[in-house]
Design a protein around this motif. Structure first.
Motif, short mmCIF file in Angstrom:
data_model
loop_
_atom_site.label_atom_id
_atom_site.label_comp_id
_atom_site.label_asym_id
_atom_site.label_seq_id
_atom_site.Cartn_x
_atom_site.Cartn_y
_atom_site.Cartn_z
N LYS A 18 4.74 -0.52 -8.08
CA LYS A 18 4.78 -1.11 -9.43
C LYS A 18 3.44 -0.94 -10.12
O LYS A 18 3.36 -0.67 -11.32
N GLU A 19 2.39 -1.12 -9.34
CA GLU A 19 1.04 -1.00 -9.89
C GLU A 19 0.85 0.38 -10.53
O GLU A 19 0.23 0.52 -11.58
N MET A 20 1.42 1.38 -9.88
CA MET A 20 1.23 2.74 -10.38
C MET A 20 2.20 3.08 -11.51
O MET A 20 2.25 4.21 -11.97
N ASP A 21 2.99 2.10 -11.94
CA ASP A 21 3.79 2.29 -13.15
C ASP A 21 2.92 2.10 -14.39
O ASP A 21 3.34 2.38 -15.50
N THR A 22 1.76 1.52 -14.18
CA THR A 22 0.85 1.27 -15.30
C THR A 22 -0.36 2.18 -15.15
O THR A 22 -0.80 2.45 -14.04
N ARG A 23 -0.85 2.61 -16.27
CA ARG A 23 -1.95 3.56 -16.26
C ARG A 23 -3.24 2.99 -15.64
O ARG A 23 -3.56 1.82 -15.86
N GLN A 24 -3.90 3.84 -14.87
CA GLN A 24 -5.29 3.58 -14.45
C GLN A 24 -5.48 2.30 -13.63
O GLN A 24 -6.51 1.64 -13.75
N GLN A 25 -4.51 1.97 -12.80
CA GLN A 25 -4.67 0.78 -11.95
C GLN A 25 -5.38 1.19 -10.65
O GLN A 25 -4.87 0.96 -9.54
N VAL A 26 -6.53 1.80 -10.81
CA VAL A 26 -7.23 2.41 -9.68
C VAL A 26 -7.66 1.35 -8.66
O VAL A 26 -7.39 1.48 -7.45
N ASP A 27 -8.30 0.33 -9.12
CA ASP A 27 -8.80 -0.67 -8.18
C ASP A 27 -7.68 -1.55 -7.64
O ASP A 27 -7.72 -1.96 -6.47
N GLY A 28 -6.68 -1.80 -8.48
CA GLY A 28 -5.54 -2.59 -8.02
C GLY A 28 -4.81 -1.87 -6.89
O GLY A 28 -4.42 -2.48 -5.88
N ALA A 29 -4.63 -0.57 -7.03
CA ALA A 29 -3.94 0.21 -5.99
C ALA A 29 -4.76 0.17 -4.70
O ALA A 29 -4.21 0.01 -3.60
N ALA A 30 -6.08 0.32 -4.83
CA ALA A 30 -6.94 0.30 -3.64
C ALA A 30 -6.86 -1.07 -2.95
O ALA A 30 -6.80 -1.16 -1.72
N ARG A 31 -6.84 -2.12 -3.77
CA ARG A 31 -6.77 -3.47 -3.20
C ARG A 31 -5.48 -3.64 -2.40
O ARG A 31 -5.46 -4.17 -1.29
N LEU A 32 -4.38 -3.16 -2.95
CA LEU A 32 -3.09 -3.32 -2.28
C LEU A 32 -3.04 -2.51 -0.98
O LEU A 32 -2.46 -2.95 0.02
N VAL A 33 -3.63 -1.34 -1.00
CA VAL A 33 -3.68 -0.54 0.24
C VAL A 33 -4.49 -1.28 1.30
O VAL A 33 -4.08 -1.37 2.47
N GLY A 34 -5.62 -1.85 0.88
CA GLY A 34 -6.43 -2.64 1.83
C GLY A 34 -5.63 -3.81 2.36
O GLY A 34 -5.67 -4.12 3.56
N GLN A 35 -4.90 -4.46 1.46
CA GLN A 35 -4.09 -5.61 1.85
C GLN A 35 -3.03 -5.19 2.87
O GLN A 35 -2.80 -5.87 3.88
N TYR A 36 -2.41 -4.06 2.61
CA TYR A 36 -1.37 -3.61 3.54
C TYR A 36 -1.97 -3.26 4.91
O TYR A 36 -1.46 -3.68 5.95
N LEU A 37 -3.08 -2.54 4.88
CA LEU A 37 -3.66 -2.10 6.15
C LEU A 37 -4.12 -3.30 6.98
O LEU A 37 -4.04 -3.29 8.21
N SER A 38 -4.61 -4.35 6.30
CA SER A 38 -5.06 -5.51 7.06
C SER A 38 -3.89 -6.36 7.56
O SER A 38 -4.08 -7.25 8.37
N SER A 39 -2.67 -6.04 7.10
CA SER A 39 -1.51 -6.81 7.57
C SER A 39 -1.05 -6.35 8.95
O SER A 39 -0.23 -7.00 9.57
N GLY A 40 -1.57 -5.20 9.39
CA GLY A 40 -1.20 -4.70 10.70
C GLY A 40 0.18 -4.06 10.75
O GLY A 40 0.69 -3.70 11.80
N GLU A 41 0.80 -3.86 9.57
CA GLU A 41 2.11 -3.22 9.52
C GLU A 41 1.94 -1.72 9.76
O GLU A 41 0.85 -1.17 9.61
N PRO A 42 3.04 -1.02 10.10
CA PRO A 42 2.92 0.41 10.45
C PRO A 42 2.38 1.26 9.29
O PRO A 42 2.82 1.11 8.15
#
Ligand code: FES
Length: 585
Positions: free
Chosen positions: A477-501
């Protein structure tokens, strides 16, 4: 529907059909349009093979049925189309007995694989995206391995572009690599996108003409490699191509061919903004898919690129304010000795190694590389370190930079990744020069990190209660909006720290890419990121690679997503969905 013993169904009387012109019947595979025309009867699938428009609403004239939607025309008797953007429409047996019309409402099974391979070829030749999409879906549906489809695309692309290997074949090979990480039902889009770009590159281009190898008397591998490099030096692509073909005809080991190509590609600095090494690596990966026996067709396509490429030492950035060329030449002279000193030792990068590569002293960077070699670093290890440093440039890329500068940091990363992959195939001292070129390019990109963007705060991210799948959904959803560069990075960090595959994250990033009308560089970014993540897996640094990928993808989204629409239509047609209200009714 009244059915006779031989499987036929009664359509009605010939007189009725003549008066109506056309009648729609229910068939085993969907609606069938039965036409009366010029005192004969005909039956065709009622869904136009282009986009499914009901053909009973078309016009018949002089034995030709025209669809009213985009005006594709079909021979009413055979169903063959006169317009290649459509497909042939299936026909059904129909007969008149005692003034009554009978239809056989099913068709004989055709060799689907053969048919769709033919359509794939036509789609690529005519550069028709919908035909390619439909062919890929149908072939995958017939359990044709995606590698077989990619192989067709690579052989087509290398044969039909006189200019040689280009972005299209690079995308196709990259997307084939990405397919390894996708479930079967998600491979279609990756392959479709790759074929689309490969076909686009050949559209309107003259085909390649084969050159012949030299006579082999008294030629050895060292001589051929020397001649090849000399030919490249003077930009003589014919001479270089014949040397390469000769080496291939002598069946030299692939590692020697790799050395030959990469030595020529590193005789000068950072050729063509890194593309040359990237294209060489991708052509080698393409051969992993199609088989080394295709090397005489595939590898000559990169020779022109090696010869034509711009040489970075001719550019101001490498000469001013510090002339980096003599600095590097001095280092290159010491490479054989450094490698000899490092033999038998093993090296691990210290904590400051990356910071040195990201620092602002080219002399310290060169010294750090020299020391690492002396202490036993392998070429592949060093190339990986450079690739990681380049990924960090993307992680820290300031969004206040010119938008076009994204491509600068992208080039460095994909170049370093390509070199890292290629150095696992061959690693003579000459090839090490490519690592130094990459490291200096990382240095030259340093101003794009001023001020540096902040890396996602992992502690804050891990405190979030959102589940892994919910985070991935939010990422899209974040990438449906222009230039959400830091938001996308934050979500990736959030996912990786969740320990999910991480496999699910890769799939989501692939979805984020494949739904866009992405450009060449964005395809490169995802694939190189997946490669580097795999190389760094299980280290804290691996997460940074995905941060870089997410930032780059978010910076280049959203687009019009026109190709996704084509893909959706093809999928719906394949499923037999009614695309038109009337037919659904
Ligand atoms: S030509 Fe028939 S739907 Fe497009």
């Amino acid at each position: 529907m009244a059915q006779s013993t031989n499987g036929q169904v009664r359509v009605g009387s010939l007189a009725e059909l003549k008066e109506q012109g056309c009648k729609v019947m229910t068939g085993q595979h969907g609606p069938i349009a039965v036409f009366h025309h010029n005192d004969k009867v005909y039956a065709v699938d009622n869904r136009c093979p282009h986009l499914g428009f009901p053909l009973h609403r078309g016009t018949v004239q002089d034995g030709i049925l025209s669809c009213h939607s985009h005006h594709a025309r079909f021979d009413l008797a055979s169903g063959c189309t006169l317009n290649l953007f459509a497909d042939d429409v299936p026909v059904y047996p129909v007969e008149v007995r005692n003034g009554e019309v009978y239809l056989t409402p099913y068709r004989e099974k055709i060799d689907e694989v053969d048919h769709w391979l033919g359509r794939l070829q036509e789609g690529m030749e005519q550069n028709i995206s919908l035909v390619m999409a439909k062919a890929v879906i149908a072939l995958l549906g017939e359990n044709v391995d995606y590698r077989e489809i990619v192989k067709r695309g690579i052989l087509y692309g290398t044969r039909n572009r006189a200019a040689g290997w280009g972005p299209g074949l690079t995308i196709l090979t990259a997307m084939a690599n990405v397919c390894e990480h996708l479930p079967a039902e998600e491979q279609f889009l990756a392959i479709f996108r790759g074929l689309l770009h490969a076909a686009r590159d050949t559209a309107g281009q003259p085909p390649r003409r084969d050159l012949q190898p030299l006579g082999k008397a008294d030629l050895d591998a060292a001589t051929l490699a020397r001649w090849f490099r000399r030919s490249v030096e003077v930009r003589d692509s014919e001479g270089a191509e014949r040397c390469l073909l000769t080496a291939l005809s002598m069946e030299l080991p692939p590692a020697e061919i790799v050395d030959m190509l990469l030595a020529a590609a590193t005789d000068h600095f950072y050729l063509d903004g890194g593309h040359t090494v990237d294209f060489i690596n991708k052509s080698l990966e393409a051969l992993d898919l199609v088989g080394w026996e295709a090397a005489p067709q595939v590898l000559p396509t990169i020779v022109g690129q090696i010869c034509r490429a711009g040489r970075a030492e001719e550019s101001q950035a490498w000469r001013q304010p510090i002339d980096l060329v003599p600095v590097l030449h001095e280092a290159f002279e010491a490479l054989p000795a450094l490698m000899a000193q490092g033999r038998g030792k093993s090296w691990q990068p210290g904590g400051s190694f990356t910071e040195t590569l990201l620092g602002d002293s080219p002399l310290e960077i060169v010294a750090a590389l020299n020391t690492a070699l002396r202490e036993g670093a392998t070429p592949a290890q060093l190339a990986q370190e450079v690739a990681y440093a380049a990924a960090m440039r993307i992680c820290r890329f300031g969004t206040q930079n010119e938008f076009g500068d994204w491509i600068g940091v992208l080039h460095t990363f994909t170049y370093a990744n390509a070199l890292h992959q290629a150095l696992q195939r061959g690693s003579s001292p000459e090839l090490l020069r490519g690592i130094y070129h990459g490291a200096i390019r990382v240095y030259l990109d340093r101003f794009l990190n001023i001020p540096p963007a902040r890396l996602p705060d992992r502690r804050g991210a891990s405190a979030s209660p959102a589940s892994g799948p919910a985070v991935l959904e939010e990422l899209l959803k974040e990438m449906d909006t222009r230039q959400q560069v830091d938001g996308a990075a934050r979500l990736v960090g959030q996912y990786l720290s969740s320990g999910e595959p991480t496999g699910d994250l890769i799939r989501t990033l692939a979805q984020a890419l494949l739904r866009e009308d992405a450009d060449f560089h964005t395809f490169q970014m995802l694939e190189a990121g997946i490669r580097q993540y795999a190389a760094l897996k299980d280290t804290p640094r691996a997460d940074h690679v995905f941060t870089a990928v997410a930032r780059y993808l978010a910076a280049h989204a959203p687009t019009d997503r026109a190709r996704q629409q084509t893909a959706r239509i093809a999928l719906r047609l394949h499923r037999g969905d009614a695309l038109y209200e009337e037919e659904a009714a």
